[in-house]
Scaffold this active site. Structure first.
Site, short mmCIF file in Angstrom:
data_model
loop_
_atom_site.label_atom_id
_atom_site.label_comp_id
_atom_site.label_asym_id
_atom_site.label_seq_id
_atom_site.Cartn_x
_atom_site.Cartn_y
_atom_site.Cartn_z
N HIS A 244 25.56 16.37 -56.48
CA HIS A 244 25.86 17.09 -57.72
C HIS A 244 26.14 16.07 -58.83
O HIS A 244 26.68 15.01 -58.57
CB HIS A 244 27.09 18.00 -57.55
N GLU A 303 24.51 25.39 -53.38
CA GLU A 303 23.25 26.01 -52.96
C GLU A 303 23.12 26.19 -51.45
O GLU A 303 22.39 27.05 -50.99
CB GLU A 303 22.06 25.19 -53.48
N1 ACO Z 1 19.74 13.86 -50.99
C1 ACO Z 1 19.56 12.54 -50.88
N2 ACO Z 1 19.89 11.65 -51.83
C2 ACO Z 1 20.42 12.15 -52.96
C3 ACO Z 1 20.67 13.52 -53.15
C4 ACO Z 1 20.30 14.38 -52.10
N3 ACO Z 1 20.48 15.70 -52.20
N4 ACO Z 1 21.21 13.71 -54.37
C5 ACO Z 1 21.32 12.51 -54.95
N5 ACO Z 1 20.84 11.56 -54.09
C6 ACO Z 1 20.80 10.13 -54.32
C7 ACO Z 1 19.62 9.76 -55.23
O1 ACO Z 1 18.46 9.51 -54.50
C8 ACO Z 1 20.16 8.52 -55.91
O2 ACO Z 1 20.06 7.43 -55.03
P1 ACO Z 1 19.60 5.96 -55.59
O3 ACO Z 1 20.64 5.62 -56.61
O4 ACO Z 1 19.60 5.12 -54.38
O5 ACO Z 1 18.25 6.19 -56.22
C9 ACO Z 1 21.66 8.80 -56.06
O6 ACO Z 1 21.97 9.75 -55.04
C10 ACO Z 1 22.02 9.39 -57.41
O7 ACO Z 1 21.09 10.41 -57.73
P2 ACO Z 1 20.91 11.01 -59.18
O8 ACO Z 1 19.54 11.62 -59.27
O9 ACO Z 1 21.29 10.00 -60.23
O10 ACO Z 1 22.01 12.11 -59.20
P3 ACO Z 1 22.10 13.29 -60.23
O11 ACO Z 1 23.50 13.43 -60.61
O12 ACO Z 1 21.12 13.15 -61.35
O13 ACO Z 1 21.56 14.50 -59.32
C11 ACO Z 1 21.24 16.52 -58.26
C12 ACO Z 1 22.23 15.66 -59.06
C13 ACO Z 1 20.00 16.76 -59.11
C14 ACO Z 1 21.87 17.87 -57.96
C15 ACO Z 1 20.86 15.80 -56.96
O14 ACO Z 1 22.01 15.55 -56.18
C16 ACO Z 1 19.81 16.53 -56.15
O15 ACO Z 1 18.62 16.38 -56.41
N6 ACO Z 1 20.23 17.35 -55.14
C17 ACO Z 1 19.30 18.12 -54.35
C18 ACO Z 1 18.89 19.39 -55.09
C19 ACO Z 1 20.02 20.39 -55.18
O16 ACO Z 1 20.76 20.64 -54.22
N7 ACO Z 1 20.14 21.02 -56.36
C20 ACO Z 1 21.18 22.02 -56.64
C21 ACO Z 1 22.28 21.41 -57.43
S1 ACO Z 1 23.63 22.53 -57.68
C22 ACO Z 1 23.20 23.43 -59.05
O17 ACO Z 1 22.60 22.95 -59.96
C23 ACO Z 1 23.56 24.83 -59.09
#
Ligand code: ACO
Length: 361
Positions: A244, A303
């Protein structure tokens, strides 16, 4: 410049407070734990709308029932082109037919729109006759009845209320920000809600719970979880339902929904096994993410248990984002009104990094 506006405060709000470090969510002065499982969706919508509309009914339930009936009556034919769309796209197209406005009547119709359109589209796509709204029912009970064509049990209606309340508002998330930007131009509530729906449908925001079910189905059995999840991460995929932007600890909504799933499982024969399986997958995923990303706390988000709860309520996977919209629409409308009443046009700047001007040939 902040990539993705990370950490930027772009609005002041009285609506909700998301504390990402402590893992708390407060909606208009009440903690989520105090609201979810004890409050109907109509009451949370009333709480969010309070002070933003003239002539707001004291009890929103009958007015919302009448709005469901009015929206259904004005829906028009569901043609083949519309039914070829996904349910959330079809719901967005139907919502776009509602006139813009800023009054409570427009707000109530928008509140009713996803609740009426998603069941109608799903039944029409399945070749079933539509089940018109029953204004005398509670909002959640009526949604389930319109979808399944049979009355919902009290346990099912309570579970859906718990979900809709849980997702009703959540600070300046992507869809709410989109709604506020549109509201700031004075385009009207329908336009703001359409912006919210469009932002919500992406898999990084409200489009994740469908893929959570795909993940659970792909894993199949608890003992396969670790290998499946490791392989997905090796392919560079993200685990849906984890991570998140704001929370660095467990998303408090996940535990509220996990509790709702447990309550519902007492009245459902199938759910206990599925819930235990999901809990095993959750534990494996958290373990692996801790190992792989020691510097970035990645925990469960809303989610994961959304997917389980909506599956237990027999919503087809393709409708999950639309059901999210049924709850979040209350927050979008309240934020749009808050922006309109107290805010200015939202118009940030970009920094130009393209080529400097050159003479045209
Ligand atoms: N699985 C694996 N790795 C992850 C995940 C995940 N679910 N989420 C983040 N990471 C990792 C990224 O790969 C990144 O790693 P790196 O720095 O080595 O490249 C690091 O964590 C940071 O990721 P960001 O993209 O900068 O995190 P951001 O805050 O932008 O993303 C998000 C948040 C989009 C929700 C992300 O965690 C994600 O894609 N989750 C999966 C999709 C999801 O569950 N979405 C629902 C969110 S809740 C809502 O909106 C209602």
């Amino acid at each position: 410049m902040s990539d993705g506006l990370d950490g930027v405060v772009a609005a002041e709000t009285v609506l909700s407070d998301v504390d990402g470090l402590a893992g708390h969510l407060v909606i208009r002065g009440y903690t989520l734990d105090d609201l979810a499982g004890r409050t109907r969706f109509e009451d949370i919508a009333h709480l969010l709308f309070d002070g933003f509309f003239e002539d707001m009914p004291t009890d929103l339930a009958p007015a919302l029932g009448r709005a469901r009936a009015a929206v259904f009556a004005a829906m028009g034919p569901l043609d083949a082109g519309l039914l070829a769309l996904t349910p959330v796209e079809a719901m967005r197209a139907l919502t776009a037919r509602l006139p813009d406005g800023d009054d409570v009547e427009t707000a109530l119709k928008l509140l009713a729109a996803p609740a009426v359109f998603i069941p109608a589209v799903v039944r029409a796509q399945a070749g079933q006759s539509l089940a018109p709204p029953d204004p005398s029912l509670g909002h959640s009970a009526d949604i389930l009845r319109m979808l399944h064509g049979r009355p919902a049990t009290a346990a099912e209606a309570d579970a859906l209320d718990a979900y809709l309340v849980t997702v009703s508002d959540h600070g300046l998330n992507a869809s709410t920000f989109a709604a506020r930007v549109v509201a700031s131009t004075q385009a009207g509530l329908t336009s703001a809600v359409l912006a919210g729906i469009s932002a919500l449908k992406g898999p990084l925001h409200g489009g994740a719970p469908g893929p959570v079910i795909d993940m659970l189905d792909g894993i199949g059995r608890p003992e396969k979880a670790r290998a499946w999840l490791e392989a997905a991460l090796d392919r560079g995929e993200r685990l849906m339902g984890f991570g998140h932007r704001i929370y660095r600890v467990r998303d408090p909504r996940a535990d509220v929904l996990k509790a709702a799933v447990r309550r519902l499982s007492k009245s459902s024969g199938v759910l206990p096994g599925r819930a235990a399986f999901a809990e095993a997958v959750e534990a494996a995923a958290l373990d692996i993410l801790r190992d792989r990303k020691p510097d970035r706390p990645l925990d469960i988000n809303v989610e994961f248990y959304t997917a389980l709860l909506l599956e237990a309520l027999a919503f087809p996977t393709a409708t999950f984002t639309g059901v999210f919209a049924m709850g979040r629409v209350a927050g979008w409308i309240a934020h749009a009104r808050e922006q309109l009443v107290g805010g200015r046009l939202i118009r940030p700047q970009s920094r130009y990094i393209g080529p400097q001007p050159r003479r045209a040939a």
